[in-house]
Enzyme design. Structure first.
Site, PDB file in Angstrom:
ATOM      1  N   TYR A  72      -1.135  -0.831  10.786  1.00  0.00           N
ATOM      2  CA  TYR A  72      -1.682  -1.289   9.480  1.00  0.00           C
ATOM      3  C   TYR A  72      -0.502  -1.071   8.498  1.00  0.00           C
ATOM      4  CZ  TYR A  72      -3.688  -1.701   4.776  1.00  0.00           C
ATOM      5  OH  TYR A  72      -3.728  -1.781   3.432  1.00  0.00           O
ATOM      6  N   LYS A 118       2.403  -3.595   6.690  1.00  0.00           N
ATOM      7  CA  LYS A 118       2.728  -3.738   5.259  1.00  0.00           C
ATOM      8  C   LYS A 118       4.065  -3.498   5.123  1.00  0.00           C
ATOM      9  CE  LYS A 118      -1.431  -4.534   3.450  1.00  0.00           C
ATOM     10  NZ  LYS A 118      -1.630  -5.587   2.925  1.00  0.00           N
ATOM     11  N   SER A 141       0.711  -1.056  -0.022  1.00  0.00           N
ATOM     12  CA  SER A 141       0.078  -0.104  -0.002  1.00  0.00           C
ATOM     13  C   SER A 141       0.912   1.394  -0.008  1.00  0.00           C
ATOM     14  CB  SER A 141      -0.866  -0.002   1.191  1.00  0.00           C
ATOM     15  OG  SER A 141      -1.543   1.153   1.581  1.00  0.00           O
TER      16      SER A 141
HETATM   17  P1  NAD Z   1     -10.818  -7.171   1.068  1.00  0.00           P
HETATM   18  O1  NAD Z   1     -10.954  -7.244   2.496  1.00  0.00           O
HETATM   19  O2  NAD Z   1     -12.049  -6.731   0.218  1.00  0.00           O
HETATM   20  O3  NAD Z   1     -10.159  -8.541   0.839  1.00  0.00           O
HETATM   21  C1  NAD Z   1      -9.430  -9.469   1.628  1.00  0.00           C
HETATM   22  C2  NAD Z   1     -10.022 -10.672   1.441  1.00  0.00           C
HETATM   23  O4  NAD Z   1      -8.937 -11.496   2.239  1.00  0.00           O
HETATM   24  C3  NAD Z   1     -11.455 -11.058   2.130  1.00  0.00           C
HETATM   25  O5  NAD Z   1     -12.180 -11.848   1.144  1.00  0.00           O
HETATM   26  C4  NAD Z   1     -11.141 -11.889   3.374  1.00  0.00           C
HETATM   27  O6  NAD Z   1     -12.200 -12.646   3.680  1.00  0.00           O
HETATM   28  C5  NAD Z   1      -9.789 -12.512   2.999  1.00  0.00           C
HETATM   29  N1  NAD Z   1      -9.048 -12.950   4.179  1.00  0.00           N
HETATM   30  C6  NAD Z   1      -8.623 -12.057   5.310  1.00  0.00           C
HETATM   31  N2  NAD Z   1      -8.060 -12.700   6.072  1.00  0.00           N
HETATM   32  C7  NAD Z   1      -7.611 -13.855   5.637  1.00  0.00           C
HETATM   33  C8  NAD Z   1      -6.937 -14.866   6.075  1.00  0.00           C
HETATM   34  N3  NAD Z   1      -6.241 -15.143   7.323  1.00  0.00           N
HETATM   35  N4  NAD Z   1      -7.119 -16.043   5.266  1.00  0.00           N
HETATM   36  C9  NAD Z   1      -7.795 -16.273   4.347  1.00  0.00           C
HETATM   37  N5  NAD Z   1      -8.276 -15.167   3.625  1.00  0.00           N
HETATM   38  C10 NAD Z   1      -8.351 -13.768   4.373  1.00  0.00           C
HETATM   39  O7  NAD Z   1      -9.430  -6.223   0.891  1.00  0.00           O
HETATM   40  P2  NAD Z   1      -9.075  -5.571  -0.578  1.00  0.00           P
HETATM   41  O8  NAD Z   1      -9.617  -4.274  -0.743  1.00  0.00           O
HETATM   42  O9  NAD Z   1      -9.414  -6.601  -1.790  1.00  0.00           O
HETATM   43  O10 NAD Z   1      -7.576  -5.320  -0.393  1.00  0.00           O
HETATM   44  C11 NAD Z   1      -6.769  -6.679  -0.694  1.00  0.00           C
HETATM   45  C12 NAD Z   1      -5.380  -6.319  -0.181  1.00  0.00           C
HETATM   46  O11 NAD Z   1      -4.807  -5.124  -0.689  1.00  0.00           O
HETATM   47  C13 NAD Z   1      -5.428  -6.369   1.340  1.00  0.00           C
HETATM   48  O12 NAD Z   1      -3.817  -6.764   1.760  1.00  0.00           O
HETATM   49  C14 NAD Z   1      -5.115  -4.780   1.542  1.00  0.00           C
HETATM   50  O13 NAD Z   1      -4.226  -4.525   2.677  1.00  0.00           O
HETATM   51  C15 NAD Z   1      -4.380  -4.273   0.441  1.00  0.00           C
HETATM   52  N6  NAD Z   1      -4.626  -2.983  -0.073  1.00  0.00           N
HETATM   53  C16 NAD Z   1      -5.979  -2.476  -0.235  1.00  0.00           C
HETATM   54  C17 NAD Z   1      -6.227  -1.105  -0.363  1.00  0.00           C
HETATM   55  C18 NAD Z   1      -7.629  -0.719  -0.672  1.00  0.00           C
HETATM   56  O14 NAD Z   1      -8.070   0.344  -0.657  1.00  0.00           O
HETATM   57  N7  NAD Z   1      -8.849  -1.707  -1.182  1.00  0.00           N
HETATM   58  C19 NAD Z   1      -5.113  -0.417  -0.844  1.00  0.00           C
HETATM   59  C20 NAD Z   1      -4.044  -0.881  -0.180  1.00  0.00           C
HETATM   60  C21 NAD Z   1      -3.857  -2.029  -0.309  1.00  0.00           C
HETATM   61  C1  UD1 Z   2      -7.116   5.087   3.374  1.00  0.00           C
HETATM   62  C2  UD1 Z   2      -6.289   4.503   4.544  1.00  0.00           C
HETATM   63  C3  UD1 Z   2      -5.056   3.945   3.682  1.00  0.00           C
HETATM   64  C4  UD1 Z   2      -5.667   3.063   2.722  1.00  0.00           C
HETATM   65  C5  UD1 Z   2      -6.621   3.717   1.613  1.00  0.00           C
HETATM   66  C6  UD1 Z   2      -7.229   2.932   0.630  1.00  0.00           C
HETATM   67  C7  UD1 Z   2      -6.163   6.221   6.423  1.00  0.00           C
HETATM   68  C8  UD1 Z   2      -5.649   7.242   7.042  1.00  0.00           C
HETATM   69  N1  UD1 Z   2      -5.690   5.710   5.312  1.00  0.00           N
HETATM   70  O1  UD1 Z   2      -6.561   6.162   2.684  1.00  0.00           O
HETATM   71  O2  UD1 Z   2      -4.010   3.240   4.497  1.00  0.00           O
HETATM   72  O3  UD1 Z   2      -4.770   2.264   1.689  1.00  0.00           O
HETATM   73  O4  UD1 Z   2      -7.650   4.232   2.488  1.00  0.00           O
HETATM   74  O5  UD1 Z   2      -8.063   1.821   1.150  1.00  0.00           O
HETATM   75  O6  UD1 Z   2      -7.414   5.605   6.795  1.00  0.00           O
HETATM   76  N2  UD1 Z   2     -12.693  11.534   3.140  1.00  0.00           N
HETATM   77  C9  UD1 Z   2     -13.856  12.283   3.688  1.00  0.00           C
HETATM   78  N3  UD1 Z   2     -14.953  11.567   4.232  1.00  0.00           N
HETATM   79  C10 UD1 Z   2     -15.298  10.242   4.280  1.00  0.00           C
HETATM   80  C11 UD1 Z   2     -14.160   9.411   3.757  1.00  0.00           C
HETATM   81  C12 UD1 Z   2     -12.919  10.228   3.354  1.00  0.00           C
HETATM   82  O7  UD1 Z   2     -13.785  13.493   3.509  1.00  0.00           O
HETATM   83  O8  UD1 Z   2     -16.277   9.915   4.694  1.00  0.00           O
HETATM   84  C13 UD1 Z   2     -11.619  11.910   2.633  1.00  0.00           C
HETATM   85  C14 UD1 Z   2     -10.444  11.683   3.443  1.00  0.00           C
HETATM   86  O9  UD1 Z   2     -10.141  12.797   4.336  1.00  0.00           O
HETATM   87  C15 UD1 Z   2      -9.281  11.904   2.267  1.00  0.00           C
HETATM   88  C16 UD1 Z   2     -10.024  11.084   1.043  1.00  0.00           C
HETATM   89  O10 UD1 Z   2     -11.394  11.452   1.354  1.00  0.00           O
HETATM   90  O11 UD1 Z   2      -8.864  13.135   1.965  1.00  0.00           O
HETATM   91  C17 UD1 Z   2      -9.910   9.827   0.940  1.00  0.00           C
HETATM   92  O12 UD1 Z   2     -10.082   9.085   2.057  1.00  0.00           O
HETATM   93  P1  UD1 Z   2     -10.179   7.606   2.099  1.00  0.00           P
HETATM   94  O13 UD1 Z   2     -11.037   7.005   0.957  1.00  0.00           O
HETATM   95  O14 UD1 Z   2     -10.494   7.099   3.308  1.00  0.00           O
HETATM   96  O15 UD1 Z   2      -8.751   7.073   1.666  1.00  0.00           O
HETATM   97  P2  UD1 Z   2      -7.181   7.534   2.334  1.00  0.00           P
HETATM   98  O16 UD1 Z   2      -7.376   8.414   3.445  1.00  0.00           O
HETATM   99  O17 UD1 Z   2      -6.312   7.910   1.300  1.00  0.00           O
END
Ligand code: NAD
Ligand code: UD1
Length: 334
Positions: free
Chosen positions: A148, A152, A124
């Site tokens: 978190y 990572k 991330s």
């Molecule tokens: P998500 O929660 O939708 O998907 C994660 C999946 O993993 C879920 O289906 C959950 O049931 C499964 N899971 C969790 N723990 C498990 C375990 N111990 N064994 C087997 N399955 C397990 O999340 P996502 O948004 O798809 O994110 C996927 C990855 O990407 C995560 O590692 C997250 O940290 C990373 N990531 C996500 C974002 C984002 O904004 N969505 C941003 C940066 C990084």
């Molecule tokens: C968050 C996580 C980050 C993760 C990312 C994508 C935090 C501090 N960081 O980042 O680790 O990788 O999500 O999943 O939580 N906002 C509003 N109102 C809301 C929600 C968000 O104004 O109800 C604003 C926030 O202040 C920010 C922007 O929208 O400026 C994006 O927010 P968000 O979607 O939560 O993502 P990040 O903060 O970038």
């Protein structure tokens, strides 16, 4: 290629499953359903028009994983499974280190036993912390500010050590910026449990009438309109990035961290405007104080992804909002 997707029924895993399947890979999804349901597997099958392998299991169960790796003759693993809420990680750090760091150790042990040494890891942009300069490039110092984010970074460091110990390992850590949007079919997308903490799913729920008003966290940041600026990237582009990473790893053993973002930042108010256009709905909002831990602005350098993966995000903001809206309306109907 036979690819195992841990967390394959989650938001990013499910979209990547569709892309990899369309490219002719044999995919196996491994998920403990802690943040997903088996309906997602059915919807992936509908989109792909074929049966897919799904195994219910926890990544911390090394024996089961090893069995899956060998019985499905897996060539490469994409490790999505983990916990992803920043706020929850502050309250429950032990759970976060267990489900992120410990589970990755379990996966690595299973992979070593099964002699599978190709891995793409979901990292991330949160590993960078406060920007010293923008855009964030991969050389930017890492200084995550939450458990978190630190989980990572610990995993990335662990993976670098593994790759350094044995030249057969090929590992890519993909640092996602802000994945949003959904598959064009509207069958899969982001469906958070409880109150969404991220902006896009919250806006979608306001547009559909599930929530009354969006709270905009601060309008006094040093940005063009005072609201936070982020690099939103379409989840289907992120999925394409994983396919590109698998191809890359076949030719480039060792370890690499690569950003997946568009290089372009949008403010909260710009996202609201775009969502109103894409959905035809108005999004009532009110400005409230800043959210603790938020950064004013960040976006990605795209140079390494373009040069190494030959990958560049291609879907625009309206597509991100329109696909989110399509998924949200289908969810609300069902
Ligand atoms: P998500 O929660 O939708 O998907 C994660 C999946 O993993 C879920 O289906 C959950 O049931 C499964 N899971 C969790 N723990 C498990 C375990 N111990 N064994 C087997 N399955 C397990 O999340 P996502 O948004 O798809 O994110 C996927 C990855 O990407 C995560 O590692 C997250 O940290 C990373 N990531 C996500 C974002 C984002 O904004 N969505 C941003 C940066 C990084
Ligand atoms: C968050 C996580 C980050 C993760 C990312 C994508 C935090 C501090 N960081 O980042 O680790 O990788 O999500 O999943 O939580 N906002 C509003 N109102 C809301 C929600 C968000 O104004 O109800 C604003 C926030 O202040 C920010 C922007 O929208 O400026 C994006 O927010 P968000 O979607 O939560 O993502 P990040 O903060 O970038």
């Amino acid at each position: 290629m036979n690819v195992l997707l841990t967390g394959g029924l989650g938001y990013i895993g499910s979209h990547t499953a569709v892309v990899l399947s369309h490219l002719g890979n044999q995919i196996t999804l491994y998920d403990n359903l802690s943040n997903s349901t088996e309906i997602v597997a059915k919807n992936i099958e509908k989109i792909c028009g074929q049966k897919i392998n799904f195994v219910k299991g926890d990544v911390r169960n090394t024996e089961t994983l090893k069995h899956v790796l060998t019985s499905f003759k897996i060539d490469s693993v994409i490790h999505f499974a983990g916990s992803k809420s920043v706020a929850e990680s502050v309250k429950e750090p032990i759970e976060y280190y267990d489900n992120n760091v410990q589970s990755t150790i379990s996966l690595l042990c299973a992979m070593r036993l099964a002699q599978v040494k190709s891995l793409v890891f979901s990292s991330s942009a949160t590993v960078y912390g406060d920007p010293l300069y923008l855009p964030f490039d991969e050389q930017h110092p890492t200084n995550p500010i939450s458990p978190y984010g630190r989980s990572k970074l610990h995993i990335e460091e662990m993976l670098a050590d593994v790759a350094a110990s044995d030249s057969e390992w090929c590992i890519a850590c993909l640092r996602y910026f802000n994945p949003v949007g959904a598959h064009d079919s509207g069958l899969i997308g982001e469906n958070p449990k409880g109150i969404p903490s991220n902006l896009m799913p919250y806006i979608a729920q306001v547009a559909s009438g599930l929530r009354e008003v969006l709270n905009v966290f601060g309008n006094d940041y040093p940005t063009r309109d005072g609201t936070g600026v982020r690099d939103y990237v379409h989840v289907m582009d992120i999925a394409d990035g994983h396919a590109a990473a698998l191809t890359y790893l076949r030719k480039h053993p060792s370890w690499q961290s690569i950003n997946l973002g568009t290089g372009q930042g949008y403010s909260v108010l710009e996202i609201i405007d775009a969502f109103e256009v894409a959905s035809g709905k108005s999004i009532p909002f009110r400005v409230v104080p800043r959210r603790a831990g938020d950064i004013a602005e960040f976006y990605s350098s795209t140079i390494i992804a373009q040069r190494e993966l030959k990958w560049k995000a291609s879907r625009d903001l309206i597509n991100m909002c329109a696909s989110t809206w399509k998924f949200q309306t289908q969810l609300t109907k069902s």
